[in-house]
Design an enzyme around this catalytic site. Structure first.
Site, PDB file in Angstrom:
ATOM      1  N   HIS A  96       0.851  -1.195   0.000  1.00  0.00           N
ATOM      2  CA  HIS A  96       0.000   0.000   0.000  1.00  0.00           C
ATOM      3  C   HIS A  96       0.885   1.242   0.000  1.00  0.00           C
ATOM      4  CE1 HIS A  96       1.092  -0.528   4.224  1.00  0.00           C
ATOM      5  NE2 HIS A  96       0.857   0.771   4.384  1.00  0.00           N
TER       6      HIS A  96
ATOM      7  N   ASP B 152       0.753   5.134   1.928  1.00  0.00           N
ATOM      8  CA  ASP B 152       0.030   5.789   3.024  1.00  0.00           C
ATOM      9  C   ASP B 152      -0.659   7.026   2.456  1.00  0.00           C
ATOM     10  OD1 ASP B 152       1.063   3.865   4.685  1.00  0.00           O
ATOM     11  OD2 ASP B 152       2.687   5.116   5.457  1.00  0.00           O
TER      12      ASP B 152
ATOM     13  N   HIS C 268       4.834   0.178  -0.005  1.00  0.00           N
ATOM     14  CA  HIS C 268       5.558  -0.630   0.979  1.00  0.00           C
ATOM     15  C   HIS C 268       4.640  -1.713   1.541  1.00  0.00           C
ATOM     16  CE1 HIS C 268       3.702   2.789   3.021  1.00  0.00           C
ATOM     17  NE2 HIS C 268       3.618   2.035   4.096  1.00  0.00           N
TER      18      HIS C 268
ATOM     19  N   ARG D 127       7.186  -9.243  15.639  1.00  0.00           N
ATOM     20  CA  ARG D 127       7.718  -7.941  15.208  1.00  0.00           C
ATOM     21  C   ARG D 127       6.684  -6.888  15.560  1.00  0.00           C
ATOM     22  NH1 ARG D 127       7.145  -4.924  10.339  1.00  0.00           N
ATOM     23  NH2 ARG D 127       8.815  -3.397  10.299  1.00  0.00           N
TER      24      ARG D 127
END
Ligand SMILES: O=C(O)CCC(=O)C(=O)O
Ligand SMILES: [Fe+2]
Length: 160
Positions: free
Chosen positions: A49, A51, A108, A118
């Site tokens: 996607h 941002d 990203h 994570r």
């Protein structure tokens, strides 16, 4: 970075326009948790996607997983290694529009790890939700036509 953005927002406001309104900003923090996954090749942490922000500032824990698509026609994903004390800055769609396409918003995604959890913390920075963002007029001219129409963050969310 954030002051530069406020400056550009004021700069792009129409002459005599809503300076006071444009001087503000809105922001959110997003906490992401990616549990360890025994079969990481068959799972995705966060799908590719861009941002919708002006900029996103990302902190990632010491497990890698953040990847960016190589810009400008290159192939493949580039892993962004976690650096102790380092932050990742993503250009968002609204800065892409504000800069008339000179600053490209980055595609990203986040991968999961076989053995380790994570986490990442994203600071999402944008204009006040009803302020309309359009390309800075100094970046528009005969050789650089205006590429995008004015849009507010809330309108952008409704559209995409
Ligand atoms: O966890 C990551 O590396 C990416 C997070 C992200 O892209 C987001 O919160 O928008
Ligand atoms: Fe993101």
């Amino acid at each position: 970075m954030i002051s530069l953005l406020s400056f550009l927002l004021n700069w792009s406001a129409p002459r005599g326009g809503p300076k006071k309104e444009a001087a503000g900003s809105s922001a959110a923090i997003q906490l992401n948790h990616y549990p360890a996954c025994p079969d990481p090749d068959r799972a995705m942490g966060l799908a590719p996607h861009t941002d919708s922000t002006l900029v996103t500032i990302l902190h990632q824990s010491n497990t890698s997983g953040s990847q960016e698509l190589r810009a400008g026609g290159g192939t493949g994903w580039v892993t962004v290694p976690p650096i102790r004390g380092g932050l990742v800055v993503h250009i968002g769609d609204l800065l892409h529009i504000l800069s008339n396409g000179l600053c490209l918003s980055v595609v990203h995604r986040a991968m999961v790890n076989r053995d380790r959890n994570r986490i990442s913390i994203a600071y999402l920075h944008g204009p006040p939700s009803n302020v309309r963002i359009s390309p800075v007029q100094k970046l528009v001219g005969p050789s650089q036509p205006q590429m995008y129409r004015a849009v507010s963050w809330s309108e952008y969310h409704r559209l995409f």
